[in-house]
Design an enzyme around this catalytic site. Structure first.
Site, PDB file in Angstrom:
ATOM      1  N   ASP A 150       0.840  -1.197   0.000  1.00 38.44           N
ATOM      2  CA  ASP A 150       0.000   0.000   0.000  1.00 38.44           C
ATOM      3  C   ASP A 150       0.880   1.254   0.000  1.00 38.44           C
ATOM      4  OD1 ASP A 150      -2.330  -1.448   0.068  1.00 38.44           O
ATOM      5  OD2 ASP A 150      -2.826  -1.002   2.153  1.00 38.44           O
ATOM      6  N   ARG A 200      -1.356  -0.725  -8.560  1.00 39.34           N
ATOM      7  CA  ARG A 200      -2.690  -0.212  -8.232  1.00 39.34           C
ATOM      8  C   ARG A 200      -2.646   1.312  -8.219  1.00 39.34           C
ATOM      9  NH1 ARG A 200      -3.987  -1.077  -2.334  1.00 39.34           N
ATOM     10  NH2 ARG A 200      -4.192  -3.261  -2.907  1.00 39.34           N
TER      11      ARG A 200
END
Ligand SMILES: Cc1cc2nc3c(=O)[nH]c(=O)nc-3n(C[C@H](O)[C@H](O)[C@H](O)COP(=O)(O)OP(=O)(O)OC[C@H]3O[C@@H](n4cnc5c(N)ncnc54)[C@H](O)[C@@H]3O)c2cc1C
Length: 324
Positions: A150, A200
């Site tokens: 992340d 992402r």
């Protein structure tokens, strides 16, 4: 206007204690974080995958303060992976990790004259985070799945990208996240849009200064589309992390123009947000991955979800007021 205030509150220890302890918080939290233990989350995983959805699992926690907590975070992921092994889902259930939870921001222990001391040896938080995340990536690979790193606040990103690059030497399928609101991201996207990489793209969920990030929604949305075009035209595997209907539509168009078919990229959304859209996209033949968070240390994650949509805060406050 409320968003930045809530994001500032997400870093307050005092509020963390009050909000986390209030019993009325629980039902609202459950909308976004559907379990606290592996045993509670396994049925959710089974149900979602049986409906054609894929998952990326987040054991919530961040900003830990001791190396022991970082090791516990690593162990929580390893425990989850043991359970996933039995379910045999392969890449249908992957892991998302926050490196801050693995010790990235911890200062190295002060050197003790003569050495010794009980603190585990590490020279920097960066090194500790890499040491903790590597066994998670190895365990995930052993059951045929992957890990995505992340993106947290901008001060952590050089370290995150360096760890990503290091992990990819042995596990090229390791993914990472880039945030459209940062000025640096278009360059990061060009560097990352290479064969075999998984990236992402999200808009960005942290409170960032105007010196490094766009502040206006319209500018962030435009940047998102610019960066998405780079990813779609590149050779990597784009993961479109957004609930924005316009972005979902544009992503399909950009993919079509780049000659990508469903399956050559995927959509990702958060558990509890636009759930009917998850199912719709999966039924249309897209890979649709739901970011599913669980665990007890949910405060930071929960506050970012409130900040993204003021209506969530009103819902939360209403449930607090009506219970009193
Ligand atoms: C899979 C995934 C992973 C993510 N990982 C990261 C990460 O690593 N780092 C990071 O900084 N950010 C991450 N984010 C969060 C992201 O940066 C945004 O804050 C969040 O996705 C909201 O932006 P949006 O693209 O959905 O668009 P927005 O313009 O914010 O929202 C579009 C629409 O989606 C719905 N919506 C959006 N958010 C909410 C909400 N909280 N509650 C209810 N409805 C909502 C609303 O209908 C809204 O109108 C992630 C998001 C997703 C989907």
């Amino acid at each position: 206007m409320l968003g930045p205030v809530i994001l500032a509150a997400s870093r307050s220890d005092r509020l963390r204690r009050v909000v986390s302890a209030a019993p009325v918080t629980k039902p609202v939290v459950n909308r976004f974080i559907p379990g606290e233990t592996v045993d509670q989350i396994v049925p959710i995983i089974v149900d979602a995958t049986s409906r054609g959805l894929e998952l990326t699992m987040d054991v919530v926690g961040e900003d830990i303060t001791t190396p022991e907590q970082a090791a516990a975070a690593r162990d929580a992921y390893l425990e989850l992976i043991e359970h996933l092994k039995v379910l045999d889902l392969g890449t249908r259930a992957e892991m998302s990790v926050k490196l801050s939870m693995f010790g990235q921001s911890l200062p190295a222990p002060a050197a003790t004259p003569g050495g010794g001391g009980s603190a585990p040896a590490f020279r920097s938080g960066h090194e500790l985070a890499l040491a903790n995340v590597r066994p998670v990536v190895e365990a995930a690979a052993a059951i045929g799945t992957t890990v995505t790193l992340d993106a947290e606040d901008h001060t952590t990103l050089d370290s995150m990208f360096a760890i990503h690059e290091e992990l990819r030497k042995d596990f090229p399928q390791t993914g990472c996240v880039i945030q459209a609101y940062l000025f640096r991201t278009e360059d990061d996207a060009r560097r990352l849009a290479a064969a075999g990489s998984r990236v992402r793209l999200v808009k960005g969920a942290y409170k960032e200064p105007a010196s490094v990030a766009y502040q206006e929604k319209a500018e962030i949305d435009k940047a998102y589309i610019r960066v998405l075009r780079v990813l779609m035209e590149g050779d990597g595997y784009p993961m479109v992390g957004s609930h924005d209907p316009r972005i979902v539509e544009i992503a399909q168009e950009l993919a079509r123009r780049a000659g990508r078919k469903p399956g050559d990229f995927e959509f990702q959304m958060l558990y509890g947000i636009r759930s009917e859209e998850h199912v719709r996209l999966a039924r249309e033949g897209h890979r649709m991955r739901v970011y599913t968070a669980y665990g007890t240390d949910w405060y930071g994650y929960f506050m970012r979800r409130l900040a993204e949509k003021p209506a969530n805060l009103l819902f939360f406050l209403r449930s607090v007021l009506t219970k009193n």
